[in-house]
Design a protein around this motif. Structure first.
Motif, mmCIF file in Angstrom:
data_model
loop_
_atom_site.group_PDB
_atom_site.id
_atom_site.type_symbol
_atom_site.label_atom_id
_atom_site.label_comp_id
_atom_site.label_asym_id
_atom_site.label_seq_id
_atom_site.Cartn_x
_atom_site.Cartn_y
_atom_site.Cartn_z
ATOM 1 N N PRO A 75 0.827 -1.208 0.000
ATOM 2 C CA PRO A 75 0.000 0.000 0.000
ATOM 3 C C PRO A 75 0.863 1.261 0.000
ATOM 4 C CG PRO A 75 -0.755 -1.554 1.669
ATOM 5 C CD PRO A 75 0.556 -2.069 1.155
ATOM 6 N N LYS A 76 0.548 2.184 -0.892
ATOM 7 C CA LYS A 76 1.309 3.439 -0.954
ATOM 8 C C LYS A 76 0.451 4.529 -1.564
ATOM 9 C CE LYS A 76 3.661 2.453 -5.304
ATOM 10 N NZ LYS A 76 2.999 1.186 -5.500
ATOM 11 N N GLY A 77 0.869 5.766 -1.312
ATOM 12 C CA GLY A 77 0.129 6.885 -1.871
ATOM 13 C C GLY A 77 0.889 8.190 -1.756
ATOM 14 N N TRP A 78 0.257 9.220 -2.278
ATOM 15 C CA TRP A 78 0.835 10.562 -2.307
ATOM 16 C C TRP A 78 0.697 11.237 -0.947
ATOM 17 C CZ3 TRP A 78 3.573 10.919 -6.473
ATOM 18 C CH2 TRP A 78 3.156 10.279 -7.651
ATOM 19 N N PRO A 79 1.507 12.257 -0.689
ATOM 20 C CA PRO A 79 1.379 13.017 0.563
ATOM 21 C C PRO A 79 -0.034 13.562 0.735
ATOM 22 C CG PRO A 79 3.387 13.637 -0.600
ATOM 23 C CD PRO A 79 2.595 12.754 -1.537
ATOM 24 N N MET A 80 -0.433 13.722 2.002
ATOM 25 C CA MET A 80 -1.762 14.243 2.349
ATOM 26 C C MET A 80 -1.590 15.492 3.204
ATOM 27 S SD MET A 80 -3.652 10.704 3.431
ATOM 28 C CE MET A 80 -3.811 9.331 2.308
ATOM 29 N N GLY A 81 -1.414 16.625 2.544
ATOM 30 C CA GLY A 81 -1.252 17.884 3.276
ATOM 31 C C GLY A 81 -0.054 17.819 4.208
ATOM 32 N N ASP A 82 -0.279 18.200 5.463
ATOM 33 C CA ASP A 82 0.793 18.210 6.458
ATOM 34 C C ASP A 82 0.880 16.910 7.256
ATOM 35 O OD1 ASP A 82 1.517 20.789 5.754
ATOM 36 O OD2 ASP A 82 0.234 21.731 7.256
ATOM 37 N N LYS A 83 0.105 15.914 6.873
ATOM 38 C CA LYS A 83 0.096 14.650 7.612
ATOM 39 C C LYS A 83 1.480 13.990 7.523
ATOM 40 C CE LYS A 83 -3.689 12.129 7.700
ATOM 41 N NZ LYS A 83 -4.756 11.138 7.512
ATOM 42 N N PRO A 84 2.035 13.540 8.654
ATOM 43 C CA PRO A 84 3.340 12.874 8.627
ATOM 44 C C PRO A 84 3.312 11.595 7.791
ATOM 45 C CG PRO A 84 2.673 13.383 10.890
ATOM 46 C CD PRO A 84 1.494 13.667 10.006
ATOM 47 N N GLY A 85 4.469 11.220 7.258
ATOM 48 C CA GLY A 85 4.574 10.067 6.371
ATOM 49 C C GLY A 85 4.040 8.778 6.961
ATOM 50 N N HIS A 86 4.316 8.513 8.245
ATOM 51 C CA HIS A 86 3.848 7.255 8.838
ATOM 52 C C HIS A 86 2.326 7.220 8.937
ATOM 53 C CE1 HIS A 86 4.179 9.839 12.422
ATOM 54 N NE2 HIS A 86 3.323 9.018 13.007
#
Length: 160
Positions: free
Chosen positions: A53-64
């Motif tokens: 499972p992977k995806g693009w960044p979501m605003g300011d949400k941290p990577g984990h």
């Protein structure tokens, strides 16, 4: 001197596009019967290749947190992700216009604690729990293969 002289426009775009970042979850659980780790792999929606499972960044949400959200949406699994990446890998993301964009993926280990019955992409992917060796064989990206291998060594070291 233009190094792109004689190269098609789409190939030129590929070389000029900056590397994009994504976040992924290396979802795992410990099999009750054997005490061995199992890795969750799923098929991509477009090509049917085995991926995580992977995806693009979501605003300011941290990577984990992004990785955990993608695991829930794509595979219906819930767990606690590690705060630091387990590693990274690169691949070429094919876009709708036939151009590939280089992507660097930060991978976070996520120990799965539960699965939900209904999730966003249910029925759009095949999902399987497999041994680390099988996961290594199924994924295509060499760096991801190595990352899975090194991750599985954690468990060998603690039992040895």
């Amino acid at each position: 001197m233009n190094i792109f002289t004689g190269i098609s426009d789409s190939v030129q775009l590929m070389f000029r596009r900056p590397r994009r970042g994504q976040f992924a979850a290396l979802c795992y659980r410990i099999a009750e019967a054997t005490g061995e780790p199992e890795i969750l792999v799923l098929t991509s929606r477009d090509t049917g290749r085995w991926v995580i499972p992977k995806g693009w960044p979501m605003g300011d949400k941290p990577g984990h947190e992004v990785a955990a959200q993608e695991a829930l949406e794509e595979a219906g699994v819930i767990g606690q992700p590690e705060n630091q990446p387990t590693g990274t890998y690169t691949y070429q993301k094919g876009l709708g216009d036939g151009v590939a964009v280089p992507c660097q993926v930060q991978v976070y280990a996520l120990r799965v604690t539960s699965q939900v019955e209904n999730f966003k992409e249910k029925g759009k992917r095949r999902i399987e729990w497999v041994s680390p060796a099988v996961a290594e064989r199924r994924v295509h990206e060499p760096e991801l293969k190595r990352l899975i291998h090194h991750f599985s060594q954690r468990f060998s070291a603690t039992r040895g």
